[in-house]
Design an enzyme around this catalytic site. Structure first.
Site, PDB file in Angstrom:
ATOM      1  N   LYS A 107       1.051  -1.121   0.318  1.00 11.42           N
ATOM      2  CA  LYS A 107      -0.154   0.794   0.134  1.00 11.42           C
ATOM      3  C   LYS A 107       0.915   0.917   0.056  1.00 11.42           C
ATOM      4  O   LYS A 107       0.742   1.923  -0.692  1.00 11.42           O
ATOM      5  CB  LYS A 107      -1.262   0.033   1.078  1.00 11.42           C
ATOM      6  CG  LYS A 107      -0.239  -0.154   2.704  1.00 11.42           C
ATOM      7  CD  LYS A 107      -1.158  -0.807   3.799  1.00 11.42           C
ATOM      8  CE  LYS A 107      -0.558  -2.352   2.952  1.00 11.42           C
ATOM      9  NZ  LYS A 107      -1.138  -3.645   4.359  1.00 11.42           N
ATOM     10  N   ILE A 138     -10.457  -8.603   2.335  1.00 11.15           N
ATOM     11  CA  ILE A 138     -12.051  -8.255   2.266  1.00 11.15           C
ATOM     12  C   ILE A 138     -11.735  -8.223   0.770  1.00 11.15           C
ATOM     13  O   ILE A 138     -11.068  -7.354   0.010  1.00 11.15           O
ATOM     14  CB  ILE A 138     -12.019  -7.309   2.167  1.00 11.15           C
ATOM     15  CG1 ILE A 138     -12.547  -7.074   4.161  1.00 11.15           C
ATOM     16  CG2 ILE A 138     -13.796  -6.374   2.151  1.00 11.15           C
ATOM     17  CD1 ILE A 138     -12.669  -5.855   4.861  1.00 11.15           C
ATOM     18  N   LYS A 207      -4.511   3.428   2.158  1.00 14.64           N
ATOM     19  CA  LYS A 207      -5.575   2.571   1.536  1.00 14.64           C
ATOM     20  C   LYS A 207      -6.385   3.175   1.074  1.00 14.64           C
ATOM     21  O   LYS A 207      -7.169   3.054   0.271  1.00 14.64           O
ATOM     22  CB  LYS A 207      -5.770   1.654   2.802  1.00 14.64           C
ATOM     23  CG  LYS A 207      -4.689   0.844   2.870  1.00 14.64           C
ATOM     24  CD  LYS A 207      -5.291   0.315   4.149  1.00 14.64           C
ATOM     25  CE  LYS A 207      -4.102  -0.629   4.851  1.00 14.64           C
ATOM     26  NZ  LYS A 207      -4.110  -1.531   6.366  1.00 14.64           N
TER      27      LYS A 207
END
Lengths: 428, 428
Positions: A107, A138, A207
């Site tokens: 990230k 997720i 993120k």
């Protein structure tokens, strides 16, 4: 039988080892699903001799990740080293320049260099995927980029740092101070080497910046994220927010407004009965709102070997199936520079202060708010032993600048002791 | 500029009209994201003259959906007519035979003919996608097929019929009887023309059968779904489950066991604090569990114009981007026949009965349970005016067959009045 998809994996920490295990243990399943074998051909890590719980003897070893990334027999370079720059970036660039697809969980690298890397991928006809970089297992990148591609995205919110949510949950549940909960998280190994990445909100802001880019077709603008960590959240705030029916979460929010792109990662109040309010412990949650789909809530493990390796494998399987989507969901050349909103969307605020116990004190606070055009939704004054009364105010919708003006005015009157705490209440 | 992706849309109800609106109103966004224009070229519906809130004059009109599906200028046939057979099936087959990709929201057609259609697609090199068929706007097909493709799926659960969840929520929240809540849902237009599709669990079972196929690589086996609707759920059960800390949901569960594939759509108890327990009203939720990812929870609108059209467009955008994945996530020829599990995974059960108010009655119930090898987790007997005492028992884990044996034994003793109600408690 079609040709195998050949992976070169750089970085063999828990996630890298997890990916190797999946490829070894699920060969038949992966091949049935993707229509071709998935194979690891070469690996790279700093320490060759470490026991990683999985045999690596059948793979070529490269000390230099750049060499690994450009091997002729590597189709997909899997970058799991981490770090915004250095080897991770050098190897990713080398892979893309060699026309190889890249799957990464990095990230920080994407938050800082996402636009340049996306352009580089495009120039070389290569694909760069990063599901594992945001919210662990997720599938939020996939949902936002692909499933919801028919929507104008109206807002994305997320609790995307499990460590912060763990700390806040422990403060609330066990009545720990911030320092105590921080110590506990540290002892459990939940904190990054530089804890500021977690508790300062930086990791979560990385993120958020990636999600913003996909949602709004803008170039990643991490530096434009309005950033506030959880270090100033006190147990008093957690208790008194609860008394008003709220929980405090380190919440990332992005939305495109007429004034520009809002990106904020900060402690916020959310209703305790909402999905975000009910999110306890180290779990992550992302909420995506689109003009067609309404609100989609996704919840799952945000870190750990299995969930992160699952996300890496999702990207690998897409590549094996021949899916080639642009890094941020549209051509890198079509992403527009993000224009940060100078003012935030109005919101209700939670305001906590210690009010001098003398006649007219509350009137002065109320006057300061009124003169800034702020009306009060709810107010509570608590009993007290000291010479200052704890006072909680929930305002109606107002701007942060009006609130700051009101707070400054209160402070000038001398009736508030220490600086009032103001936290945004995010409507969810 | 690459060539446009040309859609032929059959069925212009709310969803079909919604898709047309998105294509018209978001042309620039869709083209930026997919890299090519998306265009509607032809449409078909039963009534040409109905006002659908969107202009259709620029599209060719076909009275016959089969003709539409096979037009030379149609790349993707979008089937939004519904119905397991008839025109929907005929047109879908014709489109596939002509090598055209198909996007459908038709759960009944796929539940009944999924394997044959998947084989047909494959034989013709065409793609058949159906995100909109399951849980409306929630991207569950994509998550399961693609994002989680590196997982062995251990369980999939879902509340996938908003009407049933609305009825159960209203019974609980407003104390309505089943009949009253059903009437209310009917008056609000929530029920299908054949309400049994909703309250009988059939619609939700269609969806579950599709998820099972993807999760376990089995041929769709709708007829093997163990099916029980919500018609027998009483307000007493809802209240007494609540008293024990549970909510009652029409919950679909599938899992692969050593004994075969379990697929069940039935009223279940779930802990009130769990995400499933907290799901109120018409919202849908799907829970996917994988050996790597752990538990992923997805929540959103399960029906309605926007959410369903969003899902259709997600599939269309994938096709525009050139993504070609097999219907159920792997080659149709590789899907194995589902072997239904003859016995269900053991679970705790909720057991409600009216017990004769005489000495030794409870002992007889306890004996019946004990002799079937069932131990009691919790028991409550409530005060009563009549000659029968309401008794609630939560058992430890047992099999349904042992429970049925115990219930039969209880009934033989004559101490229980009317048949006891037994509901499975699903661990979530």
């Amino acid at each position: 039988m079609t040709s195998p998809l050949r992976l070169g994996i750089a970085g063999l920490g828990t996630v890298g080892a997890g990916v190797v295990k999946i490829v070894r243990q699920k060969a038949e399943l992966l091949s049935a699903r993707s229509g071709r074998p998935i194979a690891v051909v070469a690996v790279s890590a700093r320490n060759r001799d470490k026991d990683r719980g999985v045999s690596l003897t059948s793979y070529a070893w490269e000390d230099d990740p750049v060499t690994l990334a450009t091997r002729d027999d590597v189709d997909v370079f899997v970058e799991l080293m981490g770090g915004a720059d250095g080897s991770a970036k050098a190897a990713t660039e080398a892979a893309l320049d060699a026309g190889k697809d890249v799957v990464t969980a990095n990230k920080a690298m994407l938050a800082h260099h996402g636009q340049a890397l996306a352009e580089r991928a495009e120039a070389n006809g290569a694909i760069l995927r990063f599901e594992a970089a945001v919210a662990g297992g997720i599938p939020v990148i996939k949902a936002l980029t692909e499933a919801l591609a028919g929507n104008d995205i109206t807002r994305v919110m997320g609790v995307m740092n499990g460590t912060c949510n763990y700390i806040l949950t422990r403060m609330e549940g066990a009545g720990l101070s911030y320092a105590e909960a921080f110590e506990e998280a540290d002892a459990l190994g939940y904190l990054e080497a530089d804890p500021e990445l977690d508790v300062g909100g930086i990791d979560a802001a990385h993120k958020l910046a990636l999600l913003s880019s996909i949602a709004y077709g803008t170039q990643v603008a991490f530096d434009a994220v309005e950033l506030e960590g959880i270090g100033k959240v006190s147990i008093d705030d957690i208790r008194q927010a609860a008394d008003m029916g709220f929980k405090i979460k380190l919440l990332g929010v992005c939305r495109m407004t007429g004034r520009g792109l809002e990106q904020r990662m900060a402690p916020c109040l959310v209703p305790e009965g909402s999905p975000l309010g009910q999110l306890d412990g180290g779990t992550n949650m992302v909420v995506i709102e689109g003009d067609q789909v309404g609100q989609i809530v996704m919840r799952g493990a945000g870190a750990g070997e299995g969930p992160t390796a699952s996300a890496v494998m999702g990207d690998v399987m897409d590549l094996a199936r021949g899916f080639r989507v642009s890094t941020f969901g549209q051509a890198a050349s079509s992403l527009t520079p993000a224009v940060p909103a100078k003012t935030a969307t109005p919101a209700s605020f939670y305001l906590r202060m210690a009010l001098a116990d003398r006649p007219g004190a509350l009137a002065k606070v109320a006057t300061a708010l009124g003169e800034s055009g702020i009306s009060i939704d709810r107010m509570r004054q608590y009993g007290h032993q000291s010479d200052a009364a704890p006072v909680l105010i929930v305002t109606h919708k107002t701007t942060r600048s009006a609130l700051d003006q009101a707070i400054a005015a209160m402070e000038r009157t001398g009736v508030v002791q220490a600086a009032p705490v103001a936290l945004r209440i995010e409507r969810v």
